[in-house]
Design a protein around this motif. Sequence first.
Motif, short mmCIF file in Angstrom:
data_model
loop_
_atom_site.label_atom_id
_atom_site.label_comp_id
_atom_site.label_asym_id
_atom_site.label_seq_id
_atom_site.Cartn_x
_atom_site.Cartn_y
_atom_site.Cartn_z
N VAL A 48 73.24 61.25 22.35
CA VAL A 48 72.70 61.99 21.21
C VAL A 48 71.51 62.88 21.61
O VAL A 48 71.02 63.65 20.81
N VAL A 49 71.06 62.75 22.86
CA VAL A 49 69.92 63.55 23.32
C VAL A 49 70.26 64.21 24.66
O VAL A 49 70.73 63.54 25.58
N ILE A 50 70.03 65.52 24.74
CA ILE A 50 70.19 66.27 25.99
C ILE A 50 68.83 66.86 26.35
O ILE A 50 68.19 67.51 25.52
N VAL A 51 68.39 66.61 27.58
CA VAL A 51 67.14 67.19 28.07
C VAL A 51 67.51 68.28 29.08
O VAL A 51 68.11 67.99 30.11
N MET A 52 67.17 69.52 28.75
CA MET A 52 67.51 70.66 29.61
C MET A 52 66.22 71.21 30.21
O MET A 52 65.29 71.56 29.49
N LEU A 53 66.17 71.26 31.54
CA LEU A 53 64.90 71.57 32.22
C LEU A 53 64.90 72.90 32.96
O LEU A 53 64.06 73.12 33.82
N THR A 54 65.87 73.75 32.65
CA THR A 54 65.94 75.03 33.37
C THR A 54 66.15 76.18 32.40
O THR A 54 66.82 76.01 31.38
N PRO A 55 65.59 77.36 32.71
CA PRO A 55 66.02 78.55 31.96
C PRO A 55 67.47 78.85 32.35
O PRO A 55 67.95 78.38 33.38
N LEU A 56 68.18 79.63 31.52
CA LEU A 56 69.58 79.95 31.84
C LEU A 56 69.68 80.81 33.10
O LEU A 56 70.58 80.63 33.91
N THR A 57 68.73 81.75 33.25
CA THR A 57 68.69 82.55 34.48
C THR A 57 67.25 82.66 34.96
O THR A 57 66.32 82.59 34.16
N GLU A 58 67.12 82.77 36.26
CA GLU A 58 65.81 82.93 36.88
C GLU A 58 65.89 84.02 37.91
O GLU A 58 66.70 83.93 38.84
N PHE B 19 58.60 74.83 25.13
CA PHE B 19 59.92 74.22 24.84
C PHE B 19 60.39 74.44 23.42
O PHE B 19 59.62 74.72 22.51
N LEU B 20 61.71 74.31 23.26
CA LEU B 20 62.29 74.38 21.93
C LEU B 20 63.33 73.28 21.76
O LEU B 20 63.77 72.65 22.73
N VAL B 21 63.68 73.04 20.52
CA VAL B 21 64.58 71.94 20.18
C VAL B 21 65.74 72.49 19.35
O VAL B 21 65.52 73.22 18.38
N ARG B 22 66.96 72.18 19.79
CA ARG B 22 68.15 72.62 19.03
C ARG B 22 68.90 71.38 18.54
O ARG B 22 68.97 70.37 19.24
N SER B 23 69.46 71.53 17.37
CA SER B 23 70.25 70.43 16.82
C SER B 23 71.70 70.90 16.69
O SER B 23 71.95 72.01 16.20
N PHE B 24 72.64 70.10 17.18
CA PHE B 24 74.06 70.46 17.11
C PHE B 24 74.82 69.39 16.32
O PHE B 24 74.45 68.22 16.30
N LEU C 130 54.53 69.03 29.99
CA LEU C 130 55.72 68.21 30.24
C LEU C 130 55.57 66.83 29.58
O LEU C 130 56.53 66.28 29.04
N LEU C 131 54.35 66.28 29.58
CA LEU C 131 54.14 64.97 28.95
C LEU C 131 54.31 65.07 27.43
O LEU C 131 54.86 64.16 26.80
N VAL D 249 60.82 63.99 23.15
CA VAL D 249 62.16 63.49 23.47
C VAL D 249 62.25 62.01 23.11
O VAL D 249 63.19 61.58 22.42
N ASN D 250 61.27 61.23 23.53
CA ASN D 250 61.34 59.79 23.33
C ASN D 250 61.19 59.38 21.88
O ASN D 250 61.74 58.37 21.45
#
Length: 281
Positions: free
Chosen positions: A106-116, A151-156, A189-190, A196-197
């Motif tokens: 139920v939780v996805i942590v994404m740590l990268t931009p789509l392109t760099e 950061f941002l948060v998306r709900s699906f 990050l903290l 997230v938690n």
Amino acid sequence: MEDHLKNKNRLEKEWEALCAYQAEPNATTVAQKEENVQKNRSQSVVTYDHSRICLKAENSHDNSDYINASPIMDHDPRNPAYIATQGPLPATVADFWQMVWENGCVVIVMLTPLTENGVKQCYHYWPDEGSNLYHIYEVNLVSEHIWCEDFLVRSFYLKNLQTNETRTVTQFHFLSWHDQKVPASTRSLLDFRRKVNKCYRGRSCPVIVHCSDGAGRSGTYILIDMVLNKMAKGAKEIDIAATLEHLRDQRPGMVQTKEQFEFALTAVAEEVNAILKALPQ
């Protein structure tokens, strides 16, 4: 901890020892199979045969059980605390959502931009509006909140069209962490980890963590989270290097640079300081 960070020589030696560490067993034959090679973003970060997420081949769009994703155990060998995986490729998006579904995540942590710098780090695996269909999984974007510049948060809303079941999945996307580097501040990050938690509290499913190859940034985040969770549960002794070896037993290349290892130590030290300060004197 602070002594550890100040003592650069000790840190250097510890990192050298970690670089020499060899996981056993470490066979990667399934990941190297001809039909699976193109499913790997990086040929140096693939799954071990003994530690990989297996999809149900009968539900897969190409009748394969392979995805470049590793279950990461903390203390319970039956239930992984995390799934470390690469950022989906155009050809593996359906596999990704199948994995989310089959593991009850139920939780996805994404740590990268789509392109760099013009280099694709991860395929855009969700709809920007409305819904997209990935094999038998329909993904609807419900909301997108920008929490802060980092950061941002998306709900699906995720629907399995075979069974008509649905579930809500929350994606936490950290935007300012670049490949092979560390975030500008441990604070951001903290704060992100705390969000997230809070969302995850009380669940027993694994948290999906991914960057581009699912090792450097993902390994650093999981290392910080795992160590701080151990502390929160009252562990008397914390060995961060040993915890990292435990992660590398389950997926190769976790935490890729000395700078990332040092960042993890710093983040843990800062969080401990914050906890101590908050205690009644």
